[in-house]
Design a protein around this motif. Structure first.
Motif, PDB file in Angstrom:
ATOM      1  N   GLY A  94       0.380   5.144   9.909  1.00  0.00           N
ATOM      2  CA  GLY A  94      -0.454   5.069  11.095  1.00  0.00           C
ATOM      3  C   GLY A  94      -1.919   5.021  10.734  1.00  0.00           C
ATOM      4  O   GLY A  94      -2.293   4.679   9.613  1.00  0.00           O
ATOM      5  N   SER A  95      -2.729   5.363  11.711  1.00  0.00           N
ATOM      6  CA  SER A  95      -4.188   5.352  11.555  1.00  0.00           C
ATOM      7  C   SER A  95      -4.752   6.688  11.992  1.00  0.00           C
ATOM      8  O   SER A  95      -4.087   7.454  12.698  1.00  0.00           O
ATOM      9  CB  SER A  95      -4.808   4.245  12.419  1.00  0.00           C
ATOM     10  N   LEU A  96      -5.983   6.952  11.597  1.00  0.00           N
ATOM     11  CA  LEU A  96      -6.688   8.171  11.973  1.00  0.00           C
ATOM     12  C   LEU A  96      -7.973   7.808  12.717  1.00  0.00           C
ATOM     13  O   LEU A  96      -8.606   6.798  12.404  1.00  0.00           O
ATOM     14  CB  LEU A  96      -7.041   8.991  10.735  1.00  0.00           C
ATOM     15  N   GLU A  97      -8.363   8.652  13.648  1.00  0.00           N
ATOM     16  CA  GLU A  97      -9.657   8.481  14.298  1.00  0.00           C
ATOM     17  C   GLU A  97     -10.732   9.072  13.408  1.00  0.00           C
ATOM     18  O   GLU A  97     -10.588  10.188  12.910  1.00  0.00           O
ATOM     19  CB  GLU A  97      -9.672   9.196  15.648  1.00  0.00           C
ATOM     20  N   ASN A  98     -11.784   8.325  13.183  1.00  0.00           N
ATOM     21  CA  ASN A  98     -12.938   8.774  12.401  1.00  0.00           C
ATOM     22  C   ASN A  98     -12.586   9.309  11.012  1.00  0.00           C
ATOM     23  O   ASN A  98     -12.969  10.421  10.653  1.00  0.00           O
ATOM     24  CB  ASN A  98     -13.731   9.827  13.174  1.00  0.00           C
ATOM     25  N   PRO A  99     -11.867   8.527  10.208  1.00  0.00           N
ATOM     26  CA  PRO A  99     -11.545   9.008   8.861  1.00  0.00           C
ATOM     27  C   PRO A  99     -12.783   9.044   7.977  1.00  0.00           C
ATOM     28  O   PRO A  99     -13.718   8.259   8.166  1.00  0.00           O
ATOM     29  CB  PRO A  99     -10.537   7.980   8.350  1.00  0.00           C
ATOM     30  N   ASP A 100     -12.792   9.961   7.043  1.00  0.00           N
ATOM     31  CA  ASP A 100     -13.863  10.029   6.041  1.00  0.00           C
ATOM     32  C   ASP A 100     -13.680   8.935   4.990  1.00  0.00           C
ATOM     33  O   ASP A 100     -14.653   8.416   4.456  1.00  0.00           O
ATOM     34  CB  ASP A 100     -13.867  11.401   5.359  1.00  0.00           C
ATOM     35  N   ILE A 101     -12.429   8.645   4.698  1.00  0.00           N
ATOM     36  CA  ILE A 101     -12.097   7.609   3.715  1.00  0.00           C
ATOM     37  C   ILE A 101     -11.256   6.561   4.417  1.00  0.00           C
ATOM     38  O   ILE A 101     -10.286   6.887   5.110  1.00  0.00           O
ATOM     39  CB  ILE A 101     -11.316   8.206   2.529  1.00  0.00           C
ATOM     40  N   ARG A 102     -11.635   5.315   4.255  1.00  0.00           N
ATOM     41  CA  ARG A 102     -10.853   4.183   4.774  1.00  0.00           C
ATOM     42  C   ARG A 102     -11.024   3.044   3.777  1.00  0.00           C
ATOM     43  O   ARG A 102     -12.137   2.610   3.510  1.00  0.00           O
ATOM     44  CB  ARG A 102     -11.349   3.729   6.131  1.00  0.00           C
ATOM     45  N   HIS A 103      -9.908   2.606   3.230  1.00  0.00           N
ATOM     46  CA  HIS A 103      -9.992   1.514   2.261  1.00  0.00           C
ATOM     47  C   HIS A 103      -8.730   0.671   2.356  1.00  0.00           C
ATOM     48  O   HIS A 103      -7.632   1.204   2.533  1.00  0.00           O
ATOM     49  CB  HIS A 103     -10.163   2.064   0.845  1.00  0.00           C
ATOM     50  N   GLU A 104      -8.910  -0.637   2.234  1.00  0.00           N
ATOM     51  CA  GLU A 104      -7.791  -1.575   2.314  1.00  0.00           C
ATOM     52  C   GLU A 104      -7.922  -2.599   1.196  1.00  0.00           C
ATOM     53  O   GLU A 104      -9.035  -3.028   0.867  1.00  0.00           O
ATOM     54  CB  GLU A 104      -7.821  -2.289   3.661  1.00  0.00           C
ATOM     55  N   GLU A 105      -6.793  -2.971   0.629  1.00  0.00           N
ATOM     56  CA  GLU A 105      -6.776  -4.003  -0.400  1.00  0.00           C
ATOM     57  C   GLU A 105      -5.488  -4.798  -0.290  1.00  0.00           C
ATOM     58  O   GLU A 105      -4.535  -4.382   0.371  1.00  0.00           O
ATOM     59  CB  GLU A 105      -6.886  -3.392  -1.801  1.00  0.00           C
ATOM     60  N   VAL A 106      -5.492  -5.923  -0.980  1.00  0.00           N
ATOM     61  CA  VAL A 106      -4.346  -6.823  -1.008  1.00  0.00           C
ATOM     62  C   VAL A 106      -3.952  -7.056  -2.460  1.00  0.00           C
ATOM     63  O   VAL A 106      -4.811  -7.234  -3.319  1.00  0.00           O
ATOM     64  CB  VAL A 106      -4.706  -8.177  -0.347  1.00  0.00           C
ATOM     65  N   ASN A 107      -2.669  -7.054  -2.715  1.00  0.00           N
ATOM     66  CA  ASN A 107      -2.161  -7.439  -4.024  1.00  0.00           C
ATOM     67  C   ASN A 107      -2.140  -8.969  -4.047  1.00  0.00           C
ATOM     68  O   ASN A 107      -1.343  -9.585  -3.332  1.00  0.00           O
ATOM     69  CB  ASN A 107      -0.752  -6.881  -4.226  1.00  0.00           C
ATOM     70  N   PRO A 108      -3.001  -9.598  -4.829  1.00  0.00           N
ATOM     71  CA  PRO A 108      -3.089 -11.056  -4.803  1.00  0.00           C
ATOM     72  C   PRO A 108      -1.837 -11.765  -5.317  1.00  0.00           C
ATOM     73  O   PRO A 108      -1.623 -12.934  -5.015  1.00  0.00           O
ATOM     74  CB  PRO A 108      -4.291 -11.365  -5.698  1.00  0.00           C
ATOM     75  N   PHE A 109      -0.992 -11.069  -6.038  1.00  0.00           N
ATOM     76  CA  PHE A 109       0.206 -11.691  -6.598  1.00  0.00           C
ATOM     77  C   PHE A 109       1.321 -11.838  -5.570  1.00  0.00           C
ATOM     78  O   PHE A 109       2.068 -12.801  -5.609  1.00  0.00           O
ATOM     79  CB  PHE A 109       0.705 -10.901  -7.811  1.00  0.00           C
ATOM     80  N   CYS A 110       1.418 -10.879  -4.645  1.00  0.00           N
ATOM     81  CA  CYS A 110       2.530 -10.927  -3.686  1.00  0.00           C
ATOM     82  C   CYS A 110       2.072 -10.906  -2.227  1.00  0.00           C
ATOM     83  O   CYS A 110       2.866 -11.125  -1.337  1.00  0.00           O
ATOM     84  CB  CYS A 110       3.494  -9.780  -3.936  1.00  0.00           C
ATOM     85  N   GLY A 111       0.814 -10.588  -1.989  1.00  0.00           N
ATOM     86  CA  GLY A 111       0.305 -10.568  -0.621  1.00  0.00           C
ATOM     87  C   GLY A 111       0.432  -9.229   0.083  1.00  0.00           C
ATOM     88  O   GLY A 111       0.057  -9.117   1.251  1.00  0.00           O
ATOM     89  N   ASP A 112       0.958  -8.203  -0.583  1.00  0.00           N
ATOM     90  CA  ASP A 112       1.026  -6.881   0.038  1.00  0.00           C
ATOM     91  C   ASP A 112      -0.376  -6.437   0.443  1.00  0.00           C
ATOM     92  O   ASP A 112      -1.319  -6.553  -0.328  1.00  0.00           O
ATOM     93  CB  ASP A 112       1.600  -5.833  -0.929  1.00  0.00           C
ATOM     94  N   ARG A 113      -0.501  -5.929   1.661  1.00  0.00           N
ATOM     95  CA  ARG A 113      -1.780  -5.434   2.174  1.00  0.00           C
ATOM     96  C   ARG A 113      -1.547  -4.013   2.698  1.00  0.00           C
ATOM     97  O   ARG A 113      -0.672  -3.794   3.523  1.00  0.00           O
ATOM     98  CB  ARG A 113      -2.286  -6.316   3.306  1.00  0.00           C
ATOM     99  N   ILE A 114      -2.357  -3.078   2.195  1.00  0.00           N
ATOM    100  CA  ILE A 114      -2.234  -1.680   2.624  1.00  0.00           C
ATOM    101  C   ILE A 114      -3.617  -1.119   2.892  1.00  0.00           C
ATOM    102  O   ILE A 114      -4.569  -1.412   2.170  1.00  0.00           O
ATOM    103  CB  ILE A 114      -1.509  -0.822   1.558  1.00  0.00           C
ATOM    104  N   ARG A 115      -3.701  -0.295   3.946  1.00  0.00           N
ATOM    105  CA  ARG A 115      -4.928   0.454   4.239  1.00  0.00           C
ATOM    106  C   ARG A 115      -4.564   1.937   4.195  1.00  0.00           C
ATOM    107  O   ARG A 115      -3.527   2.350   4.709  1.00  0.00           O
ATOM    108  CB  ARG A 115      -5.467   0.125   5.620  1.00  0.00           C
ATOM    109  N   ILE A 116      -5.438   2.711   3.582  1.00  0.00           N
ATOM    110  CA  ILE A 116      -5.270   4.163   3.537  1.00  0.00           C
ATOM    111  C   ILE A 116      -6.485   4.786   4.194  1.00  0.00           C
ATOM    112  O   ILE A 116      -7.618   4.378   3.943  1.00  0.00           O
ATOM    113  CB  ILE A 116      -5.100   4.665   2.090  1.00  0.00           C
ATOM    114  N   GLU A 117      -6.228   5.772   5.053  1.00  0.00           N
ATOM    115  CA  GLU A 117      -7.284   6.517   5.729  1.00  0.00           C
ATOM    116  C   GLU A 117      -7.048   8.007   5.515  1.00  0.00           C
ATOM    117  O   GLU A 117      -5.902   8.457   5.547  1.00  0.00           O
ATOM    118  CB  GLU A 117      -7.280   6.214   7.231  1.00  0.00           C
ATOM    119  N   ALA A 118      -8.131   8.744   5.307  1.00  0.00           N
ATOM    120  CA  ALA A 118      -8.013  10.187   5.087  1.00  0.00           C
ATOM    121  C   ALA A 118      -9.163  10.919   5.752  1.00  0.00           C
ATOM    122  O   ALA A 118     -10.288  10.410   5.812  1.00  0.00           O
ATOM    123  CB  ALA A 118      -7.991  10.505   3.594  1.00  0.00           C
ATOM    124  N   ILE A 119      -8.859  12.096   6.231  1.00  0.00           N
ATOM    125  CA  ILE A 119      -9.867  13.022   6.748  1.00  0.00           C
ATOM    126  C   ILE A 119      -9.935  14.175   5.760  1.00  0.00           C
ATOM    127  O   ILE A 119      -8.904  14.728   5.347  1.00  0.00           O
ATOM    128  CB  ILE A 119      -9.495  13.531   8.151  1.00  0.00           C
TER     129      ILE A 119
END
Length: 121
Positions: free
Chosen positions: A12-37
Motif C-alpha cells: 500500500g501507500s502511506l500519507e506523508n512518508p519521510d522516505i519515498r523512493h521508486e525504481e524500475v529493474n531495466p532488465f524485466c520491467g519490475d517497478r516498486i515504490r517503498i514508503e516509510a515513516i
C-alpha cells in the motif's frame, strides 16, 4: 518466500512518508515504490511497498518490510544483499537475483535521499 508471494505484507501507500523512493529493474520491467515513516529516533515506524513486479520482487518486498520494522536508518544502510537473500529462504536462479534485490536497492536509495534532504549525518 512462497507465503509472502501469495499474501504479501505491508502493501500500500502511506500519507506523508519521510522516505519515498521508486525504481524500475531495466532488465524485466519490475517497478516498486517503498514508503516509510520514521519515528523521532529515525527508526522505521511504518513501511509500505507497492508496484507492478514479479512474484520474487513482491515476496522480497514483503519480507524486507517485515524484517526492518523498528530498525534505525543506519542499520538499513548496513543491510547486505546476502542478508535479504538468506531471509528469502529459497534458491534463486542467477537471473532472478536482481528481482529479489530490487526492494533493498530501492529502500537504501530512499534512505540516502532522506539523509541528503535532511542533512542527516
Amino acid at each position: 518466500m512462497q507465503e509472502h508471494a501469495r499474501r504479501p505484507r505491508n502493501v500500500g501507500s502511506l500519507e506523508n512518508p519521510d522516505i519515498r523512493h521508486e525504481e524500475v529493474n531495466p532488465f524485466c520491467g519490475d517497478r516498486i515504490r517503498i514508503e516509510a515513516i520514521l519515528d523521532c529516533h529515525r527508526r522505521v515506524a511504518e513501511i509500505r511497498f507497492r508496484g507492478d513486479a514479479c512474484m520474487i520482487s513482491q515476496a522480497a518486498g514483503s519480507i524486507l518490510t517485515e524484517m526492518i520494522k523498528g530498525w534505525p536508518i543506519e542499520a538499513i544502510e548496513r543491510l547486505k544483499e546476502a542478508d535479504l537473500l538468506k531471509a528469502l529462504e529459497a534458491p534463486l536462479r542467477p537471473a532472478r537475483i536482481k528481482c529479489a534485490l530490487l526492494p533493498l536497492e530501492i529502500l537504501q536509495s530512499g534512505v540516502a535521499s532522506y539523509r541528503r534532504l535532511h542533512a542527516v549525518s
